[in-house]
Motif scaffolding. Sequence first.
Motif, PDB file in Angstrom:
ATOM      1  N   ALA A 260     -23.903 -11.256 -24.578  1.00  0.00           N
ATOM      2  CA  ALA A 260     -23.955  -9.624 -23.965  1.00  0.00           C
ATOM      3  C   ALA A 260     -24.174  -8.823 -25.247  1.00  0.00           C
ATOM      4  O   ALA A 260     -23.252  -9.062 -26.566  1.00  0.00           O
ATOM      5  CB  ALA A 260     -22.976  -9.493 -23.285  1.00  0.00           C
ATOM      6  N   GLY A 261     -24.588  -7.807 -25.410  1.00  0.00           N
ATOM      7  CA  GLY A 261     -24.797  -6.736 -26.457  1.00  0.00           C
ATOM      8  C   GLY A 261     -23.352  -6.051 -26.426  1.00  0.00           C
ATOM      9  O   GLY A 261     -23.141  -5.486 -25.391  1.00  0.00           O
ATOM     10  N   ARG A 262     -22.728  -5.745 -27.596  1.00  0.00           N
ATOM     11  CA  ARG A 262     -21.600  -4.899 -27.672  1.00  0.00           C
ATOM     12  C   ARG A 262     -22.018  -3.396 -27.816  1.00  0.00           C
ATOM     13  O   ARG A 262     -22.948  -3.098 -27.934  1.00  0.00           O
ATOM     14  CB  ARG A 262     -20.711  -5.209 -29.040  1.00  0.00           C
ATOM     15  N   LEU A 263     -21.438  -2.650 -26.979  1.00  0.00           N
ATOM     16  CA  LEU A 263     -21.314  -1.276 -26.909  1.00  0.00           C
ATOM     17  C   LEU A 263     -20.557  -0.543 -27.950  1.00  0.00           C
ATOM     18  O   LEU A 263     -19.234  -0.800 -28.133  1.00  0.00           O
ATOM     19  CB  LEU A 263     -20.969  -0.800 -25.602  1.00  0.00           C
ATOM     20  N   ASP A 264     -21.148   0.338 -28.868  1.00  0.00           N
ATOM     21  CA  ASP A 264     -20.469   1.073 -29.793  1.00  0.00           C
ATOM     22  C   ASP A 264     -19.835   2.260 -29.415  1.00  0.00           C
ATOM     23  O   ASP A 264     -19.955   2.916 -28.380  1.00  0.00           O
ATOM     24  CB  ASP A 264     -21.592   1.699 -30.805  1.00  0.00           C
ATOM     25  N   GLY A 265     -18.522   2.502 -29.974  1.00  0.00           N
ATOM     26  CA  GLY A 265     -17.720   3.698 -29.396  1.00  0.00           C
ATOM     27  C   GLY A 265     -18.434   4.665 -29.309  1.00  0.00           C
ATOM     28  O   GLY A 265     -18.201   5.628 -28.369  1.00  0.00           O
ATOM     29  N   GLU A 266     -19.498   5.113 -30.266  1.00  0.00           N
ATOM     30  CA  GLU A 266     -20.064   6.393 -30.299  1.00  0.00           C
ATOM     31  C   GLU A 266     -20.864   6.691 -28.978  1.00  0.00           C
ATOM     32  O   GLU A 266     -21.365   7.884 -28.709  1.00  0.00           O
ATOM     33  CB  GLU A 266     -20.820   6.509 -31.524  1.00  0.00           C
ATOM     34  N   GLU A 267     -21.478   5.304 -28.629  1.00  0.00           N
ATOM     35  CA  GLU A 267     -22.461   5.606 -27.288  1.00  0.00           C
ATOM     36  C   GLU A 267     -21.671   5.393 -26.098  1.00  0.00           C
ATOM     37  O   GLU A 267     -22.495   5.799 -24.909  1.00  0.00           O
ATOM     38  CB  GLU A 267     -23.280   4.538 -27.324  1.00  0.00           C
ATOM     39  N   LEU A 268     -20.338   5.576 -26.008  1.00  0.00           N
ATOM     40  CA  LEU A 268     -19.712   5.342 -24.873  1.00  0.00           C
ATOM     41  C   LEU A 268     -19.325   6.783 -24.177  1.00  0.00           C
ATOM     42  O   LEU A 268     -18.815   7.576 -24.670  1.00  0.00           O
ATOM     43  CB  LEU A 268     -18.314   4.697 -25.000  1.00  0.00           C
ATOM     44  N   THR A 269     -19.773   7.039 -22.855  1.00  0.00           N
ATOM     45  CA  THR A 269     -19.435   8.189 -22.130  1.00  0.00           C
ATOM     46  C   THR A 269     -18.556   7.916 -21.064  1.00  0.00           C
ATOM     47  O   THR A 269     -18.815   6.973 -20.168  1.00  0.00           O
ATOM     48  CB  THR A 269     -20.721   8.716 -21.628  1.00  0.00           C
ATOM     49  N   GLU A 270     -17.405   8.492 -20.948  1.00  0.00           N
ATOM     50  CA  GLU A 270     -16.373   8.348 -19.974  1.00  0.00           C
ATOM     51  C   GLU A 270     -16.884   8.491 -18.427  1.00  0.00           C
ATOM     52  O   GLU A 270     -17.676   9.083 -18.309  1.00  0.00           O
ATOM     53  CB  GLU A 270     -15.155   9.385 -20.081  1.00  0.00           C
ATOM     54  N   LEU A 271     -16.390   7.368 -17.788  1.00  0.00           N
ATOM     55  CA  LEU A 271     -16.625   7.358 -16.404  1.00  0.00           C
ATOM     56  C   LEU A 271     -15.807   7.912 -15.551  1.00  0.00           C
ATOM     57  O   LEU A 271     -14.790   8.505 -15.580  1.00  0.00           O
ATOM     58  CB  LEU A 271     -16.793   5.885 -15.853  1.00  0.00           C
TER      59      LEU A 271
END
Length: 399
Positions: free
Chosen positions: A87-98
């Motif tokens: 699995a590819g890691r998600l970068d903190g800058e691309e995370l949008t709160e759910l």
Amino acid sequence: MRTVLVTGPGGAGRTTVAAATALAAAASGERTLLVSATAPPGFPSGTEPTEVTDRLDHARVDSGAHFRAELTELQERASGVLDLLGAGRLDGEELTELPGAPQLALLHTLRRAAEGDWSANGGYDVLVVDLPPTAEAIALLALPGQLRRYLRRLLPAERQAARALRPVLAQLAGVPMPAQWLYEAAARKDAELAAVQALIEDGATTLRLVAEPGPAAADALRTARTGLALHGLSADLLVASRVLPRHSGDPWFAALAAQQEKCLGHWHAQWAPGVPVHEAAHLGHDPRTPQELAALKVPAPDARTPGRAADPWWIEEEAPGAEDGPAALAWCLPLPGAAKEELRLVRRGDELLLTVGPFHRVVRLASALRRCTVSGAALADGVLRVRFTPDPGLWPRTD
């Protein structure tokens, strides 16, 4: 530490009243912290406690930053599994709160306050929390207990005793067993949720309702009263916001004031004296400074006001059963404002699943009632009575 939770219908002025409450507490000499999702006018917007006045600090809840931090930490802890799956890691800058992130962020902030993370600031005597609108707030206050129940069901603590056997069990079952870090993470989250739950259920915690007088607010308060009662919560103050001056010479203005006055009369009759009603005057505009917030004259929390009471359920013995048999029992819960068509009851094992309108609660049955079957339920005079008939096969004999 005394905690004051502030909620009410959307747009009623919850943040304004929470800020006015915090200012009043600080003015009375109490070291006070206000926690809110948005900074009131004239308040700093930092996420760490920042001074507003001599005895008042404010901390803003940043749900986006909390969501990114939590998910980033989860990826680090589950790195082995993620690498195994490619699995590819998600970068903190691309995370949008759910959806749900603001509620979890607020619980996290309450946990920090409960565990004294900000004791370096000298500690606080009063914590004022600006909650979401009423229905969301009631669900939020019930969330720590619900999440702890889910954790116990999904990862029972007793299964940790078998961790030495996991490699063998994995070979026998043909599937990987949960890693130790998962149990450790669950235990850590359970401890955090327990701290928040203890803060909410503490006898020094009170709740204030805010509503603007009018027909819509009356319906919202009726629903709120039912939801609060379902979870064993009660208000210690009802703040009527934006109250217009009476006896105006303008017919249009006078009609609005008369409508408010009629509504306020009903509120004083229905809520007082158990829950005092404070009328916060309309300033002609939304408050823009701490001085204007203080002008609302919202009373400071009174240490003599009792906080959350014990669980409101009680058991009554009904008419005797069959000859030489035990009497039927009624489990009673006050639900003011509830309607029969909004009620739903389900017995599942040792738990009772209760739904009242938009509110839900799972209650673990008392030991005596676990040996009974549910034989009926009735709502009368604002009290729900669930009737239990002793099971002859489980009830202890007296002969």
